[in-house]
Motif scaffolding. Structure first.
Motif, PDB file in Angstrom:
ATOM      1  N   ARG A 325       0.829  -1.203   0.000  1.00 57.79           N
ATOM      2  CA  ARG A 325       0.000   0.000   0.000  1.00 57.79           C
ATOM      3  C   ARG A 325       0.869   1.260   0.000  1.00 57.79           C
ATOM      4  NH1 ARG A 325      -1.700   3.645   3.533  1.00 57.79           N
ATOM      5  NH2 ARG A 325      -0.775   2.571   5.330  1.00 57.79           N
ATOM      6  N   LEU A 326       1.900   1.275   0.832  1.00 51.70           N
ATOM      7  CA  LEU A 326       2.788   2.439   0.838  1.00 51.70           C
ATOM      8  C   LEU A 326       3.518   2.577  -0.492  1.00 51.70           C
ATOM      9  CD1 LEU A 326       4.439   2.486   4.388  1.00 51.70           C
ATOM     10  CD2 LEU A 326       2.406   3.702   3.579  1.00 51.70           C
ATOM     11  N   GLY A 327       3.904   1.456  -1.081  1.00 55.38           N
ATOM     12  CA  GLY A 327       4.562   1.516  -2.386  1.00 55.38           C
ATOM     13  C   GLY A 327       3.675   2.133  -3.448  1.00 55.38           C
ATOM     14  N   ASP A 328       2.395   1.754  -3.452  1.00 55.96           N
ATOM     15  CA  ASP A 328       1.455   2.360  -4.396  1.00 55.96           C
ATOM     16  C   ASP A 328       1.344   3.861  -4.160  1.00 55.96           C
ATOM     17  OD1 ASP A 328       0.924  -0.062  -5.606  1.00 55.96           O
ATOM     18  OD2 ASP A 328      -0.895  -0.457  -4.433  1.00 55.96           O
ATOM     19  N   ARG A 329       1.298   4.268  -2.887  1.00 52.54           N
ATOM     20  CA  ARG A 329       1.220   5.696  -2.553  1.00 52.54           C
ATOM     21  C   ARG A 329       2.447   6.447  -3.049  1.00 52.54           C
ATOM     22  NH1 ARG A 329       0.741   8.535   2.724  1.00 52.54           N
ATOM     23  NH2 ARG A 329       0.698  10.211   1.191  1.00 52.54           N
ATOM     24  N   VAL A 330       3.627   5.878  -2.811  1.00 47.98           N
ATOM     25  CA  VAL A 330       4.855   6.541  -3.228  1.00 47.98           C
ATOM     26  C   VAL A 330       4.900   6.685  -4.743  1.00 47.98           C
ATOM     27  CG1 VAL A 330       7.360   6.292  -3.389  1.00 47.98           C
ATOM     28  CG2 VAL A 330       6.212   5.871  -1.212  1.00 47.98           C
ATOM     29  N   ARG A 331       4.632   5.601  -5.462  1.00 48.73           N
ATOM     30  CA  ARG A 331       4.727   5.664  -6.919  1.00 48.73           C
ATOM     31  C   ARG A 331       3.711   6.637  -7.506  1.00 48.73           C
ATOM     32  NH1 ARG A 331       6.100   0.276  -5.755  1.00 48.73           N
ATOM     33  NH2 ARG A 331       3.909  -0.354  -5.737  1.00 48.73           N
ATOM     34  N   ALA A 332       2.487   6.606  -6.996  1.00 49.68           N
ATOM     35  CA  ALA A 332       1.470   7.541  -7.495  1.00 49.68           C
ATOM     36  C   ALA A 332       1.848   8.976  -7.148  1.00 49.68           C
ATOM     37  CB  ALA A 332       0.100   7.196  -6.912  1.00 49.68           C
ATOM     38  N   GLY A 333       2.333   9.200  -5.931  1.00 56.14           N
ATOM     39  CA  GLY A 333       2.697  10.545  -5.508  1.00 56.14           C
ATOM     40  C   GLY A 333       3.864  11.095  -6.295  1.00 56.14           C
ATOM     41  N   LEU A 334       4.863  10.263  -6.547  1.00 56.09           N
ATOM     42  CA  LEU A 334       6.013  10.727  -7.324  1.00 56.09           C
ATOM     43  C   LEU A 334       5.616  11.025  -8.773  1.00 56.09           C
ATOM     44  CD1 LEU A 334       8.800   8.315  -6.044  1.00 56.09           C
ATOM     45  CD2 LEU A 334       8.605  10.770  -5.565  1.00 56.09           C
ATOM     46  N   ALA A 335       4.784  10.175  -9.364  1.00 52.53           N
ATOM     47  CA  ALA A 335       4.354  10.416 -10.741  1.00 52.53           C
ATOM     48  C   ALA A 335       3.614  11.752 -10.855  1.00 52.53           C
ATOM     49  CB  ALA A 335       3.478   9.267 -11.226  1.00 52.53           C
ATOM     50  N   GLU A 336       2.737  12.029  -9.900  1.00 52.84           N
ATOM     51  CA  GLU A 336       2.013  13.302  -9.902  1.00 52.84           C
ATOM     52  C   GLU A 336       2.962  14.472  -9.680  1.00 52.84           C
ATOM     53  OE1 GLU A 336      -0.744  16.176 -10.217  1.00 52.84           O
ATOM     54  OE2 GLU A 336      -0.945  14.041 -10.752  1.00 52.84           O
ATOM     55  N   LEU A 337       3.933  14.289  -8.797  1.00 49.41           N
ATOM     56  CA  LEU A 337       4.904  15.348  -8.524  1.00 49.41           C
ATOM     57  C   LEU A 337       5.671  15.721  -9.779  1.00 49.41           C
ATOM     58  CD1 LEU A 337       6.790  17.081  -6.728  1.00 49.41           C
ATOM     59  CD2 LEU A 337       8.034  14.979  -6.190  1.00 49.41           C
ATOM     60  N   TYR A 338       6.148  14.738 -10.523  1.00 51.68           N
ATOM     61  CA  TYR A 338       6.929  15.039 -11.720  1.00 51.68           C
ATOM     62  C   TYR A 338       6.063  15.660 -12.808  1.00 51.68           C
ATOM     63  CZ  TYR A 338      10.421  12.224  -9.349  1.00 51.68           C
ATOM     64  OH  TYR A 338      11.310  11.720  -8.430  1.00 51.68           O
ATOM     65  N   ARG A 339       4.802  15.269 -12.871  1.00 48.37           N
ATOM     66  CA  ARG A 339       3.897  15.936 -13.817  1.00 48.37           C
ATOM     67  C   ARG A 339       3.741  17.408 -13.451  1.00 48.37           C
ATOM     68  NH1 ARG A 339       1.084  10.879 -13.788  1.00 48.37           N
ATOM     69  NH2 ARG A 339      -0.168  11.530 -12.002  1.00 48.37           N
ATOM     70  N   THR A 340       3.584  17.679 -12.165  1.00 49.60           N
ATOM     71  CA  THR A 340       3.431  19.057 -11.714  1.00 49.60           C
ATOM     72  C   THR A 340       4.672  19.888 -12.025  1.00 49.60           C
ATOM     73  OG1 THR A 340       1.952  18.368  -9.937  1.00 49.60           O
ATOM     74  CG2 THR A 340       3.010  20.519  -9.693  1.00 49.60           C
ATOM     75  N   LEU A 341       5.846  19.273 -11.859  1.00 51.92           N
ATOM     76  CA  LEU A 341       7.103  19.980 -12.128  1.00 51.92           C
ATOM     77  C   LEU A 341       7.464  20.005 -13.605  1.00 51.92           C
ATOM     78  CD1 LEU A 341       9.331  18.578  -9.219  1.00 51.92           C
ATOM     79  CD2 LEU A 341       8.168  20.798  -9.334  1.00 51.92           C
ATOM     80  N   ASP A 342       6.682  19.300 -14.417  1.00 55.67           N
ATOM     81  CA  ASP A 342       6.957  19.178 -15.851  1.00 55.67           C
ATOM     82  C   ASP A 342       8.337  18.562 -16.092  1.00 55.67           C
ATOM     83  OD1 ASP A 342       6.220  19.343 -18.517  1.00 55.67           O
ATOM     84  OD2 ASP A 342       7.108  21.341 -18.787  1.00 55.67           O
ATOM     85  N   VAL A 343       8.637  17.532 -15.322  1.00 54.49           N
ATOM     86  CA  VAL A 343       9.903  16.805 -15.442  1.00 54.49           C
ATOM     87  C   VAL A 343       9.607  15.451 -16.076  1.00 54.49           C
ATOM     88  CG1 VAL A 343      11.774  15.680 -14.176  1.00 54.49           C
ATOM     89  CG2 VAL A 343      10.963  17.936 -13.465  1.00 54.49           C
ATOM     90  N   PRO A 344      10.195  15.143 -17.232  1.00 50.33           N
ATOM     91  CA  PRO A 344       9.978  13.821 -17.826  1.00 50.33           C
ATOM     92  C   PRO A 344      10.480  12.729 -16.879  1.00 50.33           C
ATOM     93  CG  PRO A 344      11.026  15.316 -19.391  1.00 50.33           C
ATOM     94  CD  PRO A 344      11.078  15.991 -18.056  1.00 50.33           C
TER      95      PRO A 344
END
Length: 445
Positions: A325-344
């Protein structure tokens, strides 16, 4: 003189394994570990996602494991003869849990386990060649110590991780592209009668997390069966961390031999090799077995107690549910973070393992895909995480881990710290000294 300086005077490089000396962090000396954290000798506290390359699935110094080891020490020490009740019980549980294991032997490290697996395969088949895959790491021994994290110009030819390996040893290892079914079938068409074994990490975590396709794993099983070759799953990382039955229990593909280590004993020095009974009975632990097997510390009572306590907790408590569950949270959170920062970025992993590759495109399927990773950003942001009390190993392509001791608050803090670290790295131009941060360096077993 600091402790780190004293270490460098008497220990080559100041550390006892090749990837423990980190450029920019050469004065780091660890003083204490507990749960999801460690502290250095200056009192700095770090939330640990490196986790010693993965063993402490329950967290550092798990109290139940520590109590079991203490109890064992109070009653039994190393005698080096016969067998103990703990060894028998642990072997029985491994045979029960891991689909491929009919019999099992204990070692002290994962490298020893994979060494024995390949020696056994050659003895059983009378053949010479071993097949491994670019990006997979199977320990420090010569026949597989090549083509892990290779420079682009070294991909596609032998790329040993060490000097001193004989050319004829390297020539007996075929290196193929991970997830490349056509390459596997061609290798067997060309060399099948001389292939003793195929060895792979079912998930190549030594380059982060390349997820295998079902077709690839099944092709390996099919070709090995047809050719009479031994299929070896190196589950030193994936075993017990991803499932009690190993990744093979999730994939539905059963190898002939399996090697285990790391999470099986939550950080105690243990490895294991197990598999088909007809193969395992060739070891000299059975009188008359022609394949030599020995080790003074194999089945050490302390280590066995740690493994039994770890397995018990994994079976009785919701460890995998929590870390997944924590792994899913981390991966989803990081993916959203990089989208927000516009980082490929491609955020991937499995269960408790996560990694961010700074590149565009779909999920990577082979090491070739990872050559597009922005190494400066990968290493640079991790170095800046250290300043915020968060530790992910600042070496190229290295995975990160969650444990049973990590919390949702830890995940929140990780995401906050990552955003700050990535912003600063982009603003300041990446990592300063990448020479030692981009290569394989030393063993990670």
């Amino acid at each position: 003189m600091t402790l780190a300086e004293r270490a460098r005077r008497v220990i080559p490089g100041g550390v006892n394994s090749g990837q423990r000396s980190i450029p920019g962090l050469t004065d780091l000396v660890i003083a204490r570990t507990e749960g999801s954290r460690f502290w250095d000798t200056t009192g700095r506290e770090f939330t640990d996602y490196h986790a010693a390359f993965g063993p402490p699935l329950l967290g550092h110094n798990d109290p139940d494991v520590a109590a079991a080891v203490s109890a064992a020490r109070a009653s039994i020490g190393l005698t080096g003869v016969a067998v103990t009740e703990g060894e028998v019980t642990l072997a029985e549980q491994l045979v029960e849990l891991v689909p491929s294991m009919e019999k099992v032997l204990l070692t002290s490290t994962g490298s020893e386990a994979t060494f024995h697996a390949l020696r056994l395969a050659r003895a059983a088949t009378g053949r010479r060649l071993v097949v491994k895959f670019q990006g997979c790491y199977h320990g420090w021994h010569d026949s597989v110590s090549l083509n892990v994290i290779s420079a682009p110009e070294r991909v596609g030819r032998p790329d040993p991780t060490s000097a001193g390996i004989l050319p004829e040893v390297l020539a007996a290892t075929l290196v193929l592209r991970f997830n490349d079914v056509a390459a596997v079938r061609q290798a067997f068409a060309d060399h099948g009668p001389d292939i003793a074994a195929v060895i792979l990490e079912p998930v190549p975590h030594n380059v982060g997390a390349l997820l295998p396709t079902d077709a690839f794993l099944r092709a390996l099983r099919e070709e090995c069966t047809k050719a009479g070759s031994v299929l070896v799953f190196d589950e030193v990382i994936t075993g017990f961390r991803h499932a009690l039955g190993g990744y093979q229990s999730l994939a539905g593909v059963t190898p002939d031999l399996t090697t285990l280590g790391k999470a099986i004993a939550n950080g105690a020095p243990v490895g294991a090799i197990g598999g088909r009974a007809d193969l395992m009975d060739l070891f000299s632990s059975r009188p008359g077995g022609p394949v030599f097997f020995a080790g003074t510390y194999n089945g050490h009572p302390d280590v066995v107690a740690a493994a039994l306590a770890t397995v018990r907790k994994l079976r009785e408590e919701p460890v995998h549910e929590h870390v997944f569950r924590l792994g899913d949270r981390v991966r989803a959170g990081l993916a959203e973070l990089y989208r927000t920062l516009d980082v490929p970025a491609v955020v991937t992993g499995y269960g408790s393992v996560f990694v961010s590759y700074f590149m565009s495109g779909p999920q990577p399927r082979s090491y070739d895909d990872l050559l597009a990773n922005d190494t400066a950003l990968f290493v640079g942001y991790r170095r800046r995480l250290v300043d915020q009390g968060v530790f992910e190993l600042p070496l190229n392509l290295k995975r990160s881990h969650l444990s049973y001791a990590h919390t949702d608050a830890d995940v929140d803090r990780l995401l906050e710290a990552t955003e700050t670290a990535v912003r600063h790295t982009l603003a300041e131009g990446g990592a300063e000294d990448l020479e030692n941060a981009t290569t394989m360096g030393g063993a990670v077993r």
